[in-house]
Enzyme design. Structure first.
Site, PDB file in Angstrom:
ATOM      1  N   GLU A   1      45.824  42.379  31.108  1.00 14.16           N
ATOM      2  CA  GLU A   1      45.436  40.855  31.152  1.00 14.16           C
ATOM      3  C   GLU A   1      44.043  41.026  31.889  1.00 14.16           C
ATOM      4  O   GLU A   1      43.721  41.701  32.705  1.00 14.16           O
ATOM      5  CB  GLU A   1      46.169  40.423  32.156  1.00 14.16           C
TER       6      GLU A   1
ATOM      7  N   CYS B   1      37.818  38.875  35.726  1.00 15.91           N
ATOM      8  CA  CYS B   1      38.544  39.937  36.536  1.00 15.91           C
ATOM      9  C   CYS B   1      39.213  40.887  35.642  1.00 15.91           C
ATOM     10  O   CYS B   1      39.837  40.407  34.545  1.00 15.91           O
ATOM     11  CB  CYS B   1      39.551  38.983  37.071  1.00 15.91           C
TER      12      CYS B   1
ATOM     13  N   GLY C   1      47.053  46.302  38.479  1.00  7.00           N
ATOM     14  CA  GLY C   1      46.688  47.407  39.013  1.00  7.00           C
ATOM     15  C   GLY C   1      45.857  47.956  40.483  1.00  7.00           C
ATOM     16  O   GLY C   1      45.386  46.972  40.789  1.00  7.00           O
TER      17      GLY C   1
ATOM     18  N   SER D   1      38.600  45.837  44.552  1.00  4.80           N
ATOM     19  CA  SER D   1      39.821  45.255  45.483  1.00  4.80           C
ATOM     20  C   SER D   1      40.968  46.393  45.689  1.00  4.80           C
ATOM     21  O   SER D   1      41.308  46.788  44.503  1.00  4.80           O
ATOM     22  CB  SER D   1      40.347  44.044  45.241  1.00  4.80           C
TER      23      SER D   1
ATOM     24  N   SER E   1      42.446  44.550  50.824  1.00  7.55           N
ATOM     25  CA  SER E   1      43.583  43.324  50.739  1.00  7.55           C
ATOM     26  C   SER E   1      44.118  43.595  52.140  1.00  7.55           C
ATOM     27  O   SER E   1      45.269  44.294  52.263  1.00  7.55           O
ATOM     28  CB  SER E   1      44.530  43.639  49.880  1.00  7.55           C
TER      29      SER E   1
ATOM     30  N   ASN F   1      45.745  40.823  54.282  1.00 11.75           N
ATOM     31  CA  ASN F   1      46.736  40.277  54.295  1.00 11.75           C
ATOM     32  C   ASN F   1      47.826  39.941  55.113  1.00 11.75           C
ATOM     33  O   ASN F   1      48.788  39.263  55.055  1.00 11.75           O
ATOM     34  CB  ASN F   1      47.693  40.755  52.745  1.00 11.75           C
TER      35      ASN F   1
ATOM     36  N   CYS G   1      45.394  34.846  41.158  1.00  7.32           N
ATOM     37  CA  CYS G   1      45.507  36.398  41.896  1.00  7.32           C
ATOM     38  C   CYS G   1      47.156  36.673  41.980  1.00  7.32           C
ATOM     39  O   CYS G   1      47.751  35.661  42.353  1.00  7.32           O
ATOM     40  CB  CYS G   1      45.011  36.083  43.342  1.00  7.32           C
TER      41      CYS G   1
HETATM   42  N1  SAH Z   1      45.534  46.061  43.587  1.00  4.22           N
HETATM   43  C1  SAH Z   1      44.381  45.565  44.228  1.00  4.22           C
HETATM   44  C2  SAH Z   1      43.664  44.627  43.133  1.00  4.22           C
HETATM   45  C3  SAH Z   1      44.370  43.611  42.704  1.00  4.22           C
HETATM   46  S1  SAH Z   1      45.299  42.221  43.418  1.00  4.22           S
HETATM   47  C4  SAH Z   1      44.728  44.919  45.401  1.00  4.22           C
HETATM   48  O1  SAH Z   1      45.864  44.839  45.894  1.00  4.22           O
HETATM   49  O2  SAH Z   1      43.772  44.910  46.282  1.00  4.22           O
HETATM   50  C5  SAH Z   1      43.822  41.278  43.830  1.00  4.22           C
HETATM   51  C6  SAH Z   1      44.196  40.413  44.944  1.00  4.22           C
HETATM   52  O3  SAH Z   1      45.300  39.453  44.792  1.00  4.22           O
HETATM   53  C7  SAH Z   1      44.621  41.203  46.225  1.00  4.22           C
HETATM   54  O4  SAH Z   1      43.880  40.723  47.325  1.00  4.22           O
HETATM   55  C8  SAH Z   1      46.402  40.662  46.267  1.00  4.22           C
HETATM   56  O5  SAH Z   1      46.299  40.768  47.758  1.00  4.22           O
HETATM   57  C9  SAH Z   1      46.113  39.327  45.916  1.00  4.22           C
HETATM   58  N2  SAH Z   1      47.366  38.705  45.625  1.00  4.22           N
HETATM   59  C10 SAH Z   1      48.404  39.548  44.907  1.00  4.22           C
HETATM   60  N3  SAH Z   1      49.427  38.746  44.819  1.00  4.22           N
HETATM   61  C11 SAH Z   1      48.869  37.509  45.033  1.00  4.22           C
HETATM   62  C12 SAH Z   1      49.603  36.076  44.964  1.00  4.22           C
HETATM   63  N4  SAH Z   1      50.828  36.033  44.452  1.00  4.22           N
HETATM   64  N5  SAH Z   1      48.901  35.024  45.386  1.00  4.22           N
HETATM   65  C13 SAH Z   1      47.697  35.250  45.752  1.00  4.22           C
HETATM   66  N6  SAH Z   1      46.888  36.502  45.713  1.00  4.22           N
HETATM   67  C14 SAH Z   1      47.657  37.567  45.462  1.00  4.22           C
HETATM   68 FE1  SF4 Z   2      49.290  46.307  42.745  1.00  4.01          FE
HETATM   69 FE2  SF4 Z   2      49.738  45.261  45.373  1.00  4.01          FE
HETATM   70 FE3  SF4 Z   2      47.584  44.716  44.091  1.00  4.01          FE
HETATM   71 FE4  SF4 Z   2      49.762  43.782  43.151  1.00  4.01          FE
HETATM   72  S1  SF4 Z   2      48.673  43.303  45.238  1.00  4.01           S
HETATM   73  S2  SF4 Z   2      48.200  44.606  42.004  1.00  4.01           S
HETATM   74  S3  SF4 Z   2      51.224  45.301  43.845  1.00  4.01           S
HETATM   75  S4  SF4 Z   2      48.203  46.597  45.144  1.00  4.01           S
END
Ligand code: SAH
Ligand code: SF4
Length: 388
Positions: free
Chosen positions: A75, A145, A203, A233, A258, A260, A379
């Site tokens: 994607e 993205c 990923g 990220s 991330s 979080n 996201c």
């Molecule tokens: N794997 C990497 C990059 C892809 S995820 C990472 O985790 O950083 C990109 C961003 O989307 C991350 O900051 C992640 O915390 C956030 N994310 C993942 N699932 C989400 C969701 N359901 N709603 C909002 N943000 C989300």
């Molecule tokens: Fe992978 Fe976590 Fe990023 Fe989702 S938020 S893509 S599970 S690292």
């Protein structure tokens, strides 16, 4: 080219044709002598990039693509005007821009999103098409993205991509190819249009480090996109961050972490990877980066209703970010729902209170607009939701 008995610089001519001119047929590479083109075609050589197999278009203009990589699809998302995720991190000419109030939080989705399939496309289709939002000479501003793996092994509890598990790493060509396909689809003028690139699709880029970094170089050297406009990220893969810190600042993307969660206890609960590399270990690794002038580290913070959106959490995060001593900003992301994921969206009031709390603490914080939620492009929503 060396394999076929040609000098290596012929390879650069091919890269130039594929990545700058977006040529998809050897016969169109006019910098190569005709006899060589014929020889390559006769020997079954091919050039090209991953094709866009399906396109979904959101009411907000966001497009989500299924991009063909071998027998599978990944994607890629096109967000016209960006999602404000890059606000305040020195890529904006006009300084930090606060998103308009009320834009950040949308009402919860009460039913499954409906998809609108725009097209099934083949490589090269872009030449005949104009996209609805862009005329030929209009200046475009967008964020792309990109995915770095098919699925993800990290298993964050709130993320839909995690549900796929890791299927495989993408090659550098597949990562960069997603970008070229989308640039071509939108007739982007590289160097003129304002393009930001985020490695935030499916990923974990730092678990596919070499291919991710080769793709970033390729996009810089061959496609002509600036690393200063790229952001990668990571969920906090410490060895990856440490390698990244060794890259010369002028050729690497910016870094987003991330975070979080306000503390290790909550972070471990929602991101099990935290028990391997906790917040302190991640921050220590980030400190090793040599930052460009005005560069800031982004901390992403997904607001999970009732889990990470308490006013006390905002204060804890502000203290944590300040303690790092890093030039930093916080990107707040209201959690985007997905099927089978047992979290709640934060209320608009808690999101606003969170943001206000950072402002009060003197920390830059931006709300990332949820883009393309109706087509599962936001996201954490990237997962093959429609099979071809
Ligand atoms: N794997 C990497 C990059 C892809 S995820 C990472 O985790 O950083 C990109 C961003 O989307 C991350 O900051 C992640 O915390 C956030 N994310 C993942 N699932 C989400 C969701 N359901 N709603 C909002 N943000 C989300
Ligand atoms: Fe992978 Fe976590 Fe990023 Fe989702 S938020 S893509 S599970 S690292």
């Amino acid at each position: 080219m060396v394999q076929t008995g040609e000098p290596a610089w012929r390879g650069h001519q091919i890269a130039e044709a594929v990545y700058r001119q977006w040529v998809t047929e050897i016969s169109e590479i006019t910098t190569l002598p005709k006899s060589l083109r014929e020889k390559l075609v006769a020997n079954d050589w091919q050039v090209g990039r991953p094709s866009i197999a399906q396109t979904f278009r959101s009411v907000d203009g966001t497009e989500r693509y299924l991009v063909r990589c071998g027998t599978e699809t990944v994607e890629t998302v096109w967000m016209p005007e960006g999602d404000d995720g890059e606000s305040g991190d020195s890529t904006e000419d006009s300084g930090p821009v606060e998103p308009a109030q009320g834009e950040a939080v949308q009402p919860p989705m009460l039913r499954a999103p409906s998809f609108r399939l725009l097209s099934g496309e083949r490589v090269g289709d872009h030449k005949s098409r104009q996209t609805p939002e862009s005329g030929p000479s209009e200046l475009k501003r967008a964020t792309i993205c990109v995915s770095s793996q098919i699925g993800c092994a990290v298993n964050c509890q709130f993320c839909l991509t995690a549900k796929l598990g890791l299927q495989r790493n993408l090659t550098a060509g597949e990562i960069a190819g997603q970008v070229v396909s989308v640039l071509a689809r939108h007739n982007v003028e590289v160097g003129r249009d304002r393009l930001n690139l985020v490695f935030m699709g499916m990923g974990e880029p730092f678990l596919n480090y070499d291919n991710f970094m080769s793709a970033a170089r390729l996009l810089d050297n061959d496609v002509g996109l600036r690393p200063q406009r790229m952001t990668v990220s990571t969920s906090g893969i410490v060895p990856g961050i440490e390698r990244f810190a060794q890259e010369p600042p002028e050729i690497r993307p910016k870094l987003a972490i991330s975070l979080n969660a306000p503390n290790d206890a909550i972070r471990t609960e929602i991101m099990p990877i935290n028990s391997k590399w906790n917040i302190e270990a991640v921050i220590d690794a980030v400190r090793k980066l040599k930052l460009r002038p005005r560069e800031r580290i982004t901390f992403e913070y997904v607001l999970l209703g009732g889990v990470t959106d308490h006013p006390e959490h905002a204060k804890e995060v502000a203290r944590l970010v300040r303690r790092t001593g890093l030039p930093a900003k916080v990107n707040l992301i209201a959690w985007n729902p997905g099927p089978g994921i047992p979290y709640k969206m934060p209320t608009p009031e808690s999101v606003e209170a969170f943001r206000a709390s950072f402002v009060q603490a003197g920390i830059s914080a931006f709300l990332r607009k949820p883009r393309g939620r109706d087509i599962y492009a936001a996201c954490g929503q990237l997962k093959r939701t429609v099979e071809e």
